[in-house]
Scaffold this motif. Structure first.
Motif, mmCIF file in Angstrom:
data_model
loop_
_atom_site.group_PDB
_atom_site.id
_atom_site.type_symbol
_atom_site.label_atom_id
_atom_site.label_comp_id
_atom_site.label_asym_id
_atom_site.label_seq_id
_atom_site.Cartn_x
_atom_site.Cartn_y
_atom_site.Cartn_z
ATOM 1 N N THR A 67 -9.677 -37.512 52.748
ATOM 2 C CA THR A 67 -9.472 -36.435 52.042
ATOM 3 C C THR A 67 -8.064 -35.612 52.284
ATOM 4 O O THR A 67 -7.397 -35.244 51.355
ATOM 5 N N MET A 68 -7.614 -35.662 53.471
ATOM 6 C CA MET A 68 -6.401 -34.832 53.818
ATOM 7 C C MET A 68 -5.208 -35.874 53.117
ATOM 8 O O MET A 68 -4.345 -35.164 52.733
ATOM 9 N N LEU A 101 -1.123 -36.159 48.692
ATOM 10 C CA LEU A 101 -0.610 -36.755 47.723
ATOM 11 C C LEU A 101 -0.753 -35.917 46.223
ATOM 12 O O LEU A 101 0.319 -35.767 45.447
ATOM 13 N N LEU A 102 -1.500 -35.228 46.438
ATOM 14 C CA LEU A 102 -2.002 -34.364 45.441
ATOM 15 C C LEU A 102 -0.979 -33.106 45.361
ATOM 16 O O LEU A 102 -0.396 -32.717 44.365
ATOM 17 N N ASN A 103 -0.748 -32.534 46.395
ATOM 18 C CA ASN A 103 0.139 -31.445 46.872
ATOM 19 C C ASN A 103 1.659 -31.654 46.379
ATOM 20 O O ASN A 103 2.640 -31.106 45.859
ATOM 21 N N GLU A 104 1.891 -33.117 46.655
ATOM 22 C CA GLU A 104 3.418 -33.675 46.488
ATOM 23 C C GLU A 104 3.675 -34.285 44.926
ATOM 24 O O GLU A 104 4.615 -34.739 44.574
ATOM 25 N N LYS A 105 2.636 -33.806 44.431
ATOM 26 C CA LYS A 105 2.624 -34.197 42.807
ATOM 27 C C LYS A 105 2.995 -35.682 42.547
ATOM 28 O O LYS A 105 3.788 -36.012 41.706
ATOM 29 N N LYS A 138 6.936 -39.511 52.713
ATOM 30 C CA LYS A 138 6.808 -38.829 51.702
ATOM 31 C C LYS A 138 5.472 -39.366 50.895
ATOM 32 O O LYS A 138 4.950 -40.521 51.120
ATOM 33 N N GLY A 139 4.516 -38.702 49.990
ATOM 34 C CA GLY A 139 3.710 -39.123 49.255
ATOM 35 C C GLY A 139 3.738 -40.214 48.649
ATOM 36 O O GLY A 139 3.138 -41.303 48.606
ATOM 37 N N SER A 140 4.844 -40.337 48.038
ATOM 38 C CA SER A 140 5.289 -41.537 47.103
ATOM 39 C C SER A 140 5.342 -42.642 48.187
ATOM 40 O O SER A 140 5.113 -43.991 47.624
ATOM 41 N N ASP A 141 5.696 -42.550 49.215
ATOM 42 C CA ASP A 141 5.828 -43.730 50.221
ATOM 43 C C ASP A 141 4.443 -44.760 50.242
ATOM 44 O O ASP A 141 4.401 -45.827 50.467
ATOM 45 N N PHE A 142 3.164 -43.842 50.166
ATOM 46 C CA PHE A 142 1.945 -44.414 50.428
ATOM 47 C C PHE A 142 1.602 -45.551 48.968
ATOM 48 O O PHE A 142 0.985 -46.190 49.134
ATOM 49 N N LEU A 143 2.334 -45.060 47.847
ATOM 50 C CA LEU A 143 2.024 -45.924 46.726
ATOM 51 C C LEU A 143 3.237 -46.656 46.354
ATOM 52 O O LEU A 143 2.966 -47.361 44.974
ATOM 53 N N LYS A 144 3.977 -47.067 47.050
ATOM 54 C CA LYS A 144 5.030 -47.993 46.739
ATOM 55 C C LYS A 144 4.589 -49.260 46.751
ATOM 56 O O LYS A 144 3.645 -49.716 47.511
ATOM 57 N N VAL A 145 4.909 -50.018 45.411
ATOM 58 C CA VAL A 145 4.188 -51.403 45.186
ATOM 59 C C VAL A 145 4.839 -52.357 46.235
ATOM 60 O O VAL A 145 6.009 -52.584 46.817
#
Length: 313
Positions: free
Chosen positions: A17-18, A23-27, A188-195
């Protein structure tokens, strides 16, 4: 266009959840995103936390989605797609869910032309890795084997040698997955979703015959065979320090049973509301905007409900 789906799996208290909240907070996700969030047990708490982000939450509180209400889970995903037509769906299964069963449902013919599975995360609490692997191997190993991204939580609390040991152990179960081990504060939040270089659709087709089928032959337990959940409504207000001391007392005694996870919401003596999370040897709390229930939800095995109720009441 197909709905993009990200799954955030992980054992109890791993930080699912955290991470989603980060990821949501960092849009990282757009506004047209739906969260399907499942609790093991009778009380939904994480859903209230995620609702602070003003994103729709679909909760299923009847137990472990992968083995007890798998039919309802599939219906919930289908309902979300048809009613909200989201660009993204975030699925947060119960901490005791078998990831293989979730993938089996999402790989069904009903979803073939509706979703694209983008990320299959499993979060690992690095501090409790050895204990959970030893005591709950069936569920823990299943979550590790079926992920294509593994995220270590609490890595800032251990040294590099410990991280390397855990990473090497994880690779023995799953050599294909990308392992993210840096402290979350440095990412960054985007780092977790990098392909990465994993073909997700091929990954599912590989996992199903090679891992899931053989693995299920060895074990047949459902979450309710091993774990139990006990919610206790709280009447009096208290400080976060007071409830933390209760869990410290629990750790020193064997009369309460084997408690591996607890979370809840209290009303502070200042009139505000506080959400707390507990795993062995760690207690965290934070102030939240609102709450419609004051409760502590305890998860474990061989719980002594009489003693627990007396302690928290």
């Amino acid at each position: 266009m197909k709905t993009q789906v990200d799954i955030f799996s992980g054992f109890l208290g791993a930080g699912k959840t955290m991470l989603i909240k980060k990821l949501l907070n960092e849009k990282v996700y757009g506004k047209n995103t739906v969260i399907i969030e499942n609790e093991f047990g009778e009380v939904g708490i994480d859903g209230d936390i995620l609702k602070e982000s003003n994103i729709q939450v679909k909760e299923i509180n009847s137990g472990c989605i992968c083995c007890q209400v798998s039919g309802n889970f599939g219906e919930a995903v289908f309902e979300v797609i048809n009613n909200y037509k989201p660009d993204n769906i975030i699925i947060e299964p119960s901490g005791v869910a078998k990831l293989s069963e979730i993938l089996k449902i999402l790989d069904g013919v009903n979803f073939k032309h509706k979703i694209e599975l983008r990320n299959i995360f499993t979060l690992i609490d690095i501090q409790n890795y050895d204990m959970y692997l030893k005591n709950f191997k069936e569920f823990y190993e299943n979550q590790i084997r079926n992920a294509n991204k593994i995220v270590l939580s609490r890595s800032q609390l251990v040294d590099d040698k410990k991280i390397k040991t855990i990473v090497d152990s994880i690779k023995k179960f799953n050599s294909r997955a990308e392992i993210i081990y840096k402290p979350w504060e440095s990412l960054k939040g985007s780092d977790f979703l990098k392909v990465n270089n994993i073909d997700y659709q091929k990954e599912i087709s590989m996992v199903k015959p090679n891992i899931n089928k053989s693995f299920r032959k060895e074990v047949s337990h459902s979450a309710k065979d091993i774990f139990e959940s006990y919610p206790i409504d709280l009447v009096d207000s208290m400080t976060t320090q007071e409830i933390q001391k209760k869990f410290e007392f629990i750790e020193k005694s064997e009369k309460f049973g084997k408690i591996i996870r607890a979370k809840g919401i209290i009303e502070g003596i200042d009139g505000g509301y506080y959400q707390f999370d507990y795993v062995p040897n760690e207690f965290k709390s934070r102030k939240i905007k609102w709450a419609n229930r004051k409760v502590v939800s305890i998860i474990g095995s061989e719980l002594n409900r009489k003693e627990l109720k007396q302690l928290f009441s």
